[in-house]
Motif scaffolding. Sequence first.
Motif, PDB file in Angstrom:
ATOM      1  N   ALA A   1       0.831  -1.213   0.000  1.00  0.00           N
ATOM      2  CA  ALA A   1       0.000   0.000   0.000  1.00  0.00           C
ATOM      3  C   ALA A   1       0.862   1.258   0.000  1.00  0.00           C
ATOM      4  CB  ALA A   1      -0.934  -0.005   1.207  1.00  0.00           C
ATOM      5  N   ALA A   2       1.965   1.243   0.753  1.00  0.00           N
ATOM      6  CA  ALA A   2       2.854   2.410   0.786  1.00  0.00           C
ATOM      7  C   ALA A   2       3.492   2.653  -0.576  1.00  0.00           C
ATOM      8  CB  ALA A   2       3.931   2.211   1.849  1.00  0.00           C
ATOM      9  N   PHE A   3       3.930   1.591  -1.221  1.00  0.00           N
ATOM     10  CA  PHE A   3       4.489   1.742  -2.572  1.00  0.00           C
ATOM     11  C   PHE A   3       3.419   2.239  -3.547  1.00  0.00           C
ATOM     12  CE2 PHE A   3       7.991  -1.399  -1.457  1.00  0.00           C
ATOM     13  CZ  PHE A   3       9.017  -0.482  -1.618  1.00  0.00           C
ATOM     14  N   ASP A   4       2.194   1.729  -3.414  1.00  0.00           N
ATOM     15  CA  ASP A   4       1.096   2.201  -4.270  1.00  0.00           C
ATOM     16  C   ASP A   4       0.904   3.709  -4.122  1.00  0.00           C
ATOM     17  OD1 ASP A   4       0.495  -0.317  -5.294  1.00  0.00           O
ATOM     18  OD2 ASP A   4      -1.178  -0.680  -3.916  1.00  0.00           O
ATOM     19  N   GLU A   5       0.912   4.176  -2.880  1.00  0.00           N
ATOM     20  CA  GLU A   5       0.702   5.605  -2.625  1.00  0.00           C
ATOM     21  C   GLU A   5       1.824   6.440  -3.238  1.00  0.00           C
ATOM     22  OE1 GLU A   5       0.318   6.107   1.578  1.00  0.00           O
ATOM     23  OE2 GLU A   5      -1.342   4.668   1.715  1.00  0.00           O
ATOM     24  N   MET A   6       3.052   5.994  -3.079  1.00  0.00           N
ATOM     25  CA  MET A   6       4.173   6.777  -3.605  1.00  0.00           C
ATOM     26  C   MET A   6       4.252   6.702  -5.121  1.00  0.00           C
ATOM     27  SD  MET A   6       7.096   6.605  -0.686  1.00  0.00           S
ATOM     28  CE  MET A   6       6.669   7.204   0.970  1.00  0.00           C
ATOM     29  N   GLU A   7       3.818   5.586  -5.690  1.00  0.00           N
ATOM     30  CA  GLU A   7       3.749   5.491  -7.149  1.00  0.00           C
ATOM     31  C   GLU A   7       2.717   6.482  -7.693  1.00  0.00           C
ATOM     32  OE1 GLU A   7       4.373   3.906 -11.111  1.00  0.00           O
ATOM     33  OE2 GLU A   7       5.550   4.019  -9.284  1.00  0.00           O
ATOM     34  N   ALA A   8       1.593   6.638  -6.990  1.00  0.00           N
ATOM     35  CA  ALA A   8       0.528   7.529  -7.457  1.00  0.00           C
ATOM     36  C   ALA A   8       0.835   9.002  -7.219  1.00  0.00           C
ATOM     37  CB  ALA A   8      -0.784   7.170  -6.749  1.00  0.00           C
ATOM     38  N   ASN A   9       1.768   9.300  -6.326  1.00  0.00           N
ATOM     39  CA  ASN A   9       2.110  10.683  -5.995  1.00  0.00           C
ATOM     40  C   ASN A   9       3.093  11.223  -7.036  1.00  0.00           C
ATOM     41  OD1 ASN A   9       3.139  13.074  -4.906  1.00  0.00           O
ATOM     42  ND2 ASN A   9       3.036  12.317  -2.811  1.00  0.00           N
ATOM     43  N   THR A  10       2.624  12.121  -7.885  1.00  0.00           N
ATOM     44  CA  THR A  10       3.466  12.625  -8.973  1.00  0.00           C
ATOM     45  C   THR A  10       4.617  13.491  -8.473  1.00  0.00           C
ATOM     46  OG1 THR A  10       1.966  14.506  -9.290  1.00  0.00           O
ATOM     47  CG2 THR A  10       1.587  12.540 -10.647  1.00  0.00           C
ATOM     48  N   GLY A  11       4.517  13.976  -7.247  1.00  0.00           N
ATOM     49  CA  GLY A  11       5.602  14.779  -6.702  1.00  0.00           C
ATOM     50  C   GLY A  11       6.793  13.953  -6.244  1.00  0.00           C
ATOM     51  N   ILE A  12       6.583  12.668  -6.053  1.00  0.00           N
ATOM     52  CA  ILE A  12       7.673  11.782  -5.623  1.00  0.00           C
ATOM     53  C   ILE A  12       8.330  11.174  -6.851  1.00  0.00           C
ATOM     54  CG2 ILE A  12       8.201   9.603  -4.430  1.00  0.00           C
ATOM     55  CD1 ILE A  12       6.036  10.310  -2.401  1.00  0.00           C
ATOM     56  N   ARG A  13       9.656  11.287  -6.911  1.00  0.00           N
ATOM     57  CA  ARG A  13      10.386  10.794  -8.082  1.00  0.00           C
ATOM     58  C   ARG A  13      11.373   9.679  -7.737  1.00  0.00           C
ATOM     59  NH1 ARG A  13      10.821  15.158 -11.880  1.00  0.00           N
ATOM     60  NH2 ARG A  13      12.360  13.902 -13.000  1.00  0.00           N
ATOM     61  N   ALA A  14      11.585   9.427  -6.452  1.00  0.00           N
ATOM     62  CA  ALA A  14      12.453   8.334  -6.015  1.00  0.00           C
ATOM     63  C   ALA A  14      12.031   7.935  -4.608  1.00  0.00           C
ATOM     64  CB  ALA A  14      13.923   8.743  -6.035  1.00  0.00           C
ATOM     65  N   ILE A  15      12.375   6.704  -4.217  1.00  0.00           N
ATOM     66  CA  ILE A  15      11.925   6.149  -2.938  1.00  0.00           C
ATOM     67  C   ILE A  15      13.119   5.550  -2.197  1.00  0.00           C
ATOM     68  CG2 ILE A  15      10.433   4.414  -1.842  1.00  0.00           C
ATOM     69  CD1 ILE A  15       8.671   4.602  -4.417  1.00  0.00           C
ATOM     70  N   ILE A  16      13.156   5.764  -0.876  1.00  0.00           N
ATOM     71  CA  ILE A  16      14.120   5.092  -0.001  1.00  0.00           C
ATOM     72  C   ILE A  16      13.350   4.096   0.857  1.00  0.00           C
ATOM     73  CG2 ILE A  16      15.688   5.358   1.968  1.00  0.00           C
ATOM     74  CD1 ILE A  16      16.380   8.146   0.878  1.00  0.00           C
ATOM     75  N   LEU A  17      13.877   2.881   0.963  1.00  0.00           N
ATOM     76  CA  LEU A  17      13.316   1.870   1.857  1.00  0.00           C
ATOM     77  C   LEU A  17      14.343   1.556   2.930  1.00  0.00           C
ATOM     78  CD1 LEU A  17      11.039  -0.180   2.487  1.00  0.00           C
ATOM     79  CD2 LEU A  17      12.240  -1.808   1.009  1.00  0.00           C
ATOM     80  N   THR A  18      13.926   1.628   4.202  1.00  0.00           N
ATOM     81  CA  THR A  18      14.846   1.368   5.304  1.00  0.00           C
ATOM     82  C   THR A  18      14.110   0.646   6.422  1.00  0.00           C
ATOM     83  OG1 THR A  18      16.576   2.389   6.672  1.00  0.00           O
ATOM     84  CG2 THR A  18      14.470   3.570   6.509  1.00  0.00           C
ATOM     85  N   GLY A  19      14.834   0.341   7.515  1.00  0.00           N
ATOM     86  CA  GLY A  19      14.240  -0.325   8.655  1.00  0.00           C
ATOM     87  C   GLY A  19      14.397   0.517   9.911  1.00  0.00           C
ATOM     88  N   ALA A  20      13.433   0.432  10.801  1.00  0.00           N
ATOM     89  CA  ALA A  20      13.493   1.190  12.046  1.00  0.00           C
ATOM     90  C   ALA A  20      14.563   0.609  12.971  1.00  0.00           C
ATOM     91  CB  ALA A  20      12.133   1.163  12.738  1.00  0.00           C
ATOM     92  N   GLY A  21      15.175   1.496  13.760  1.00  0.00           N
ATOM     93  CA  GLY A  21      16.216   1.066  14.688  1.00  0.00           C
ATOM     94  C   GLY A  21      17.572   0.992  14.016  1.00  0.00           C
ATOM     95  N   ASP A  22      18.588   0.590  14.801  1.00  0.00           N
ATOM     96  CA  ASP A  22      19.946   0.537  14.257  1.00  0.00           C
ATOM     97  C   ASP A  22      20.496  -0.887  14.196  1.00  0.00           C
ATOM     98  OD1 ASP A  22      20.320   0.009  16.929  1.00  0.00           O
ATOM     99  OD2 ASP A  22      21.603   1.751  17.326  1.00  0.00           O
ATOM    100  N   ARG A  23      19.614  -1.878  14.379  1.00  0.00           N
ATOM    101  CA  ARG A  23      20.082  -3.265  14.389  1.00  0.00           C
ATOM    102  C   ARG A  23      19.748  -4.019  13.117  1.00  0.00           C
ATOM    103  NH1 ARG A  23      17.451  -6.000  19.312  1.00  0.00           N
ATOM    104  NH2 ARG A  23      18.840  -7.708  18.705  1.00  0.00           N
ATOM    105  N   ALA A  24      18.691  -3.601  12.393  1.00  0.00           N
ATOM    106  CA  ALA A  24      18.265  -4.416  11.257  1.00  0.00           C
ATOM    107  C   ALA A  24      17.496  -3.614  10.229  1.00  0.00           C
ATOM    108  CB  ALA A  24      17.399  -5.576  11.735  1.00  0.00           C
ATOM    109  N   PHE A  25      17.837  -3.832   8.972  1.00  0.00           N
ATOM    110  CA  PHE A  25      16.942  -3.500   7.865  1.00  0.00           C
ATOM    111  C   PHE A  25      15.754  -4.450   7.949  1.00  0.00           C
ATOM    112  CE2 PHE A  25      15.656  -4.411   3.440  1.00  0.00           C
ATOM    113  CZ  PHE A  25      15.309  -3.145   3.016  1.00  0.00           C
ATOM    114  N   GLY A  26      16.054  -5.739   8.102  1.00  0.00           N
ATOM    115  CA  GLY A  26      15.007  -6.733   8.299  1.00  0.00           C
ATOM    116  C   GLY A  26      15.617  -8.093   8.582  1.00  0.00           C
ATOM    117  N   ALA A  27      15.050  -8.804   9.545  1.00  0.00           N
ATOM    118  CA  ALA A  27      15.564 -10.121   9.916  1.00  0.00           C
ATOM    119  C   ALA A  27      14.963 -11.240   9.088  1.00  0.00           C
ATOM    120  CB  ALA A  27      15.310 -10.384  11.394  1.00  0.00           C
ATOM    121  N   GLY A  28      14.104 -10.899   8.107  1.00  0.00           N
ATOM    122  CA  GLY A  28      13.459 -11.928   7.308  1.00  0.00           C
ATOM    123  C   GLY A  28      12.087 -12.275   7.858  1.00  0.00           C
TER     124      GLY A  28
END
Length: 259
Positions: A36-63
């Motif tokens: 849903a977040a990607f859908d919203e940013m795809e539809a927003n014409t003002g956004i031209r690039a996207i950063i994906l990250t993870g909360a905290g300083d230990r993990a982008f994602g543990a799987g």
Amino acid sequence: MSVILRETHGAVGVITLNRPEVLNAWNAAMRSELVAAFDEMEANTGIRAIILTGAGDRAFGAGQDLNETKTFDPDRAELWIGEWERLYHRIRSLTKPVVAALNGVAAGSAFQVALLCDLRVGHDGVTMGQPEINSGIASTTGPWIMREIIGLGRTIDLTLTGRMMDAEECYRIGVINRLVPQDRVMAEAMALAELLAAKPPVAMRLDRQRFQEVTEAGFRDCLAAGVRNQREAYATGEPSRMMEEFLAVRAARKAGKAG
């Protein structure tokens, strides 16, 4: 608390995986909200690039969150592959480039999502890999995306051993594109996203579309294999047994540290 956070910085949208208490491990809600977040940013014409990250300083994602998948039967496992199909297709079909800002571990399906991003920024504490075999999960989407980026030989190594690569190895083989101090990861990712956002949008859309086209047959094949293999695996009961053992060992290790 939302498991996906959204921000906008000029022409750059930032999406944050927000389950830091479990190292941003995936569950069905997070996969759905990320689409849903990607859908919203795809539809927003003002956004031209996207950063994906993870909360905290230990993990982008543990799987994958094993507390979810340990309860699966073959039918639920097939639906699970469908959830990944929707997420992976959404990333692949975006017209806007995606930069992964890596903070700590990126394992299993989080490693795959990082590889589906166009570029990756990391630091010397990042570890990345495909340890799914250690918890009894057969890999299907993982070998496909890894082979596209790092070749078959390294894909076999990572899939069968389940080992994790350190940041130096990731940078050397091109999995991490920019290696910076940890406190500079987001700034470097933002600079890179702003650079990409300034590129001609039609050319950017067509370039990303072409990357999707040349890899589509392999993507569809890995999804079909995923349904077939996960149904077979879960019918044997092995994944559930291995996940229970893995979680028990992890809980005992945590209890030992707490004591």
